[in-house]
Design a protein around this motif. Structure first.
Motif, PDB file in Angstrom:
ATOM      1  N   ALA A 151       0.851  -1.191   0.000  1.00 18.36           N
ATOM      2  CA  ALA A 151       0.000   0.000   0.000  1.00 18.36           C
ATOM      3  C   ALA A 151       0.884   1.237   0.000  1.00 18.36           C
ATOM      4  O   ALA A 151       1.935   1.261   0.647  1.00 18.36           O
ATOM      5  N   CYS A 152       0.479   2.255  -0.760  1.00 19.27           N
ATOM      6  CA  CYS A 152       1.196   3.523  -0.818  1.00 19.27           C
ATOM      7  C   CYS A 152       0.203   4.661  -0.978  1.00 19.27           C
ATOM      8  O   CYS A 152      -0.847   4.501  -1.616  1.00 19.27           O
ATOM      9  N   SER A 153       0.542   5.801  -0.424  1.00 18.24           N
ATOM     10  CA  SER A 153      -0.284   6.983  -0.565  1.00 18.24           C
ATOM     11  C   SER A 153       0.021   7.663  -1.892  1.00 18.24           C
ATOM     12  O   SER A 153       1.187   7.776  -2.291  1.00 18.24           O
ATOM     13  N   TYR A 154      -1.024   8.099  -2.577  1.00 16.76           N
ATOM     14  CA  TYR A 154      -0.858   8.812  -3.845  1.00 16.76           C
ATOM     15  C   TYR A 154      -0.705  10.299  -3.536  1.00 16.76           C
ATOM     16  O   TYR A 154      -1.635  10.927  -3.044  1.00 16.76           O
ATOM     17  N   GLU A 155       0.474  10.864  -3.821  1.00 10.23           N
ATOM     18  CA  GLU A 155       0.806  12.222  -3.411  1.00 10.23           C
ATOM     19  C   GLU A 155       1.007  13.151  -4.601  1.00 10.23           C
ATOM     20  O   GLU A 155       1.963  13.932  -4.633  1.00 10.23           O
ATOM     21  N   HIS A 156       0.127  13.097  -5.580  1.00 10.17           N
ATOM     22  CA  HIS A 156       0.242  13.961  -6.756  1.00 10.17           C
ATOM     23  C   HIS A 156      -1.082  14.678  -6.998  1.00 10.17           C
ATOM     24  O   HIS A 156      -2.153  14.135  -6.718  1.00 10.17           O
ATOM     25  N   SER A 157      -1.005  15.885  -7.529  1.00 18.29           N
ATOM     26  CA  SER A 157      -2.214  16.669  -7.766  1.00 18.29           C
ATOM     27  C   SER A 157      -2.984  16.185  -8.988  1.00 18.29           C
ATOM     28  O   SER A 157      -4.181  16.441  -9.113  1.00 18.29           O
ATOM     29  N   GLN A 158      -2.298  15.464  -9.894  1.00 19.73           N
ATOM     30  CA  GLN A 158      -2.944  15.009 -11.114  1.00 19.73           C
ATOM     31  C   GLN A 158      -3.940  13.885 -10.825  1.00 19.73           C
ATOM     32  O   GLN A 158      -3.596  12.892 -10.182  1.00 19.73           O
ATOM     33  N   VAL A 159      -5.179  14.027 -11.295  1.00 19.88           N
ATOM     34  CA  VAL A 159      -6.200  12.999 -11.090  1.00 19.88           C
ATOM     35  C   VAL A 159      -5.996  11.870 -12.096  1.00 19.88           C
ATOM     36  O   VAL A 159      -5.812  12.115 -13.299  1.00 19.88           O
ATOM     37  N   MET A 181     -14.053   5.503 -11.763  1.00 18.19           N
ATOM     38  CA  MET A 181     -13.452   5.857 -10.494  1.00 18.19           C
ATOM     39  C   MET A 181     -12.242   6.748 -10.744  1.00 18.19           C
ATOM     40  O   MET A 181     -11.724   6.815 -11.871  1.00 18.19           O
ATOM     41  N   THR A 182     -11.799   7.448  -9.714  1.00 11.75           N
ATOM     42  CA  THR A 182     -10.650   8.329  -9.811  1.00 11.75           C
ATOM     43  C   THR A 182      -9.663   8.009  -8.700  1.00 11.75           C
ATOM     44  O   THR A 182     -10.020   7.455  -7.666  1.00 11.75           O
ATOM     45  N   ILE A 183      -8.414   8.362  -8.937  1.00 14.02           N
ATOM     46  CA  ILE A 183      -7.378   8.330  -7.919  1.00 14.02           C
ATOM     47  C   ILE A 183      -6.928   9.776  -7.731  1.00 14.02           C
ATOM     48  O   ILE A 183      -6.479  10.422  -8.684  1.00 14.02           O
ATOM     49  N   LYS A 184      -7.051  10.283  -6.485  1.00 11.97           N
ATOM     50  CA  LYS A 184      -6.736  11.683  -6.208  1.00 11.97           C
ATOM     51  C   LYS A 184      -5.710  11.795  -5.090  1.00 11.97           C
ATOM     52  O   LYS A 184      -5.424  10.825  -4.386  1.00 11.97           O
TER      53      LYS A 184
END
Length: 396
Positions: free
Chosen positions: A261-269, A317-320
């Protein structure tokens, strides 16, 4: 009146010129096809390099910068009038092993194909040219610099003796195939941009030759590979692959959850649209989720012994920013020995590939790997009870 007419004519000519400057002529397309099909066969690159390193974020509980109540709807609309992908602007380009001859089982061979440097092109489809009795699996990488300048080289990342890694610089996974998976065509207006100033100067095909002892005795040669569907027409949406994986071991007579598991740390959706799973013999189920506000949404779940194609993600779905991407491989070992993750077909692997598109710059992090001491239950609540269950078929 005459001046107005001249100005109008000038504007029309300017529009025509701009349109033509964004398109390749037929002779340019023919030249591009010729250049892309030339084999990259220079020699002499002898540095001893290691394979690409996996990186991952250790942060899990970041506050989202997006509206937490926003629905998962795809805000990017398709252009119904877009007919760029006609036959005039699409060519088929092969990247295939140039008749290699493996001498033992579980060898990894790589072969590179140079991309045009004057402008970028877009991969919009993949047609595998291989069969599972020969190729255990194939991966297509984009590299800024290949791992060798030989025509072919031994490139198993975990093997003890290699000619070089897959990529010496700038490694990105573009496609993966195994178990006689069928062709893949990307959604309309989506493409993998390569060449030009993208940093992907070479495509590198990696083929893993697994349990092929009988074929080796017959001194067979192989040309497994992929036919790429390429267009010169720019795409509004950029495609990429995010890889989640785990490393560790599976003791004898045990069931183990290899998790990451990792946190998504980017502003791009990001907009996921397809997924693929991969294990070796012990894998029973591979699943992946997006975690937002402690709520789990399934990205994909599949039996890794089915054809390892990219399966469509049917839900929008989106990844934000602030979302967490998590994957699990459920491994069952009925043998007396412990099995470790590694490069051979007798070892194990735990991979979940998420193919997505975005309307802007691609994130600079494209993978998340964890070791055997990492477990979901140390960090998360509300873990889905069916994460290790096979998905129900549509007939059930």
């Amino acid at each position: 009146m005459a001046k107005k007419t001249i100005c109008t004519l000038f504007l029309l000519l300017a529009v025509v010129f701009v349109h033509q400057s964004n398109c390749l002529t037929q002779s340019q397309i023919n030249y591009l096809k010729q250049k892309l099909n030339e084999r990259y066969n220079q020699v002499g690159y002898s540095e001893n390099n290691i394979g690409f390193e996996y990186s991952a974020s250790d942060t899990f509980e970041s506050d989202s910068k997006q509206d937490k109540q926003e629905e998962d709807t795809n805000e990017i609309q398709e252009d119904d009038d877009d007919d760029d992908d006609n036959d005039v602007h699409v060519i088929n380009v092969d990247i295939r092993m140039p008749n290699v001859q493996p001498t033992h089982e579980n060898e990894y061979f790589c072969h590179a194909l140079e991309m045009p440097i004057d402008r970028s092109v877009f991969i919009i489809g993949y047609d595998p040219q291989a069969e599972m009795g020969t190729a255990h699996h194939m991966l297509l990488y984009g590299c800024s610099k290949p791992g060798s300048r030989n025509n072919t080289w031994n490139c198993g990342e975990m093997a003890s003796s290699n000619d070089g890694p897959v990529c010496d610089e700038g490694s990105k996974i573009l496609y993966a195939w195994a178990m006689d998976a069928p062709s893949l065509e990307l959604p309309k207006d989506v493409g993998f941009e390569v060449g030009g100033d993208t940093g992907i100067n070479q495509l590198v095909l990696q083929v893993h030759y697994g349990e092929i002892g009988d074929k080796i005795k017959e001194h067979f040669i192989d040309d497994s590979g992929i036919t790429l569907k390429i267009t010169d027409q720019p795409k509004r949406l950029s495609a990429a692959v995010y890889l989640l994986g785990s490393e560790g071991r599976v003791p004898g007579h045990s069931t183990v959850h290899m998790e990451s598991a990792c946190s998504y740390e980017h502003s791009q959706v990001l907009y996921p649209f397809a997924f693929r799973v991969h294990t070796h013999k012990l894998g029973k189920v591979v699943s992946a989720y997006r975690i937002r506000n402690q709520q789990w949404t399934e990205i994909g779940r599949q039996d890794p012994h089915k054809p390892e194609m990219f399966y469509p993600i049917e839900k929008n779905m989106t990844i934000k920013y602030g979302d967490i991407l998590a994957a699990r491989c459920t491994m069952v070992n009925d043998m007396d020995k412990t099995v470790f993750t590694g490069a051979t077909s007798d070892d194990e692997m735990c991979n979940f590939y998420m193919m997505y598109y975005t309307s802007g710059t691609l994130p600079d992090i494209d993978n998340c790997f964890r070791g055997e001491k990492f477990h979901w239950k140390k960090y998360f609540k509300n873990i889905p009870s069916d994460a290790s269950n096979l998905p129900k078929s549509k007939e059930e």
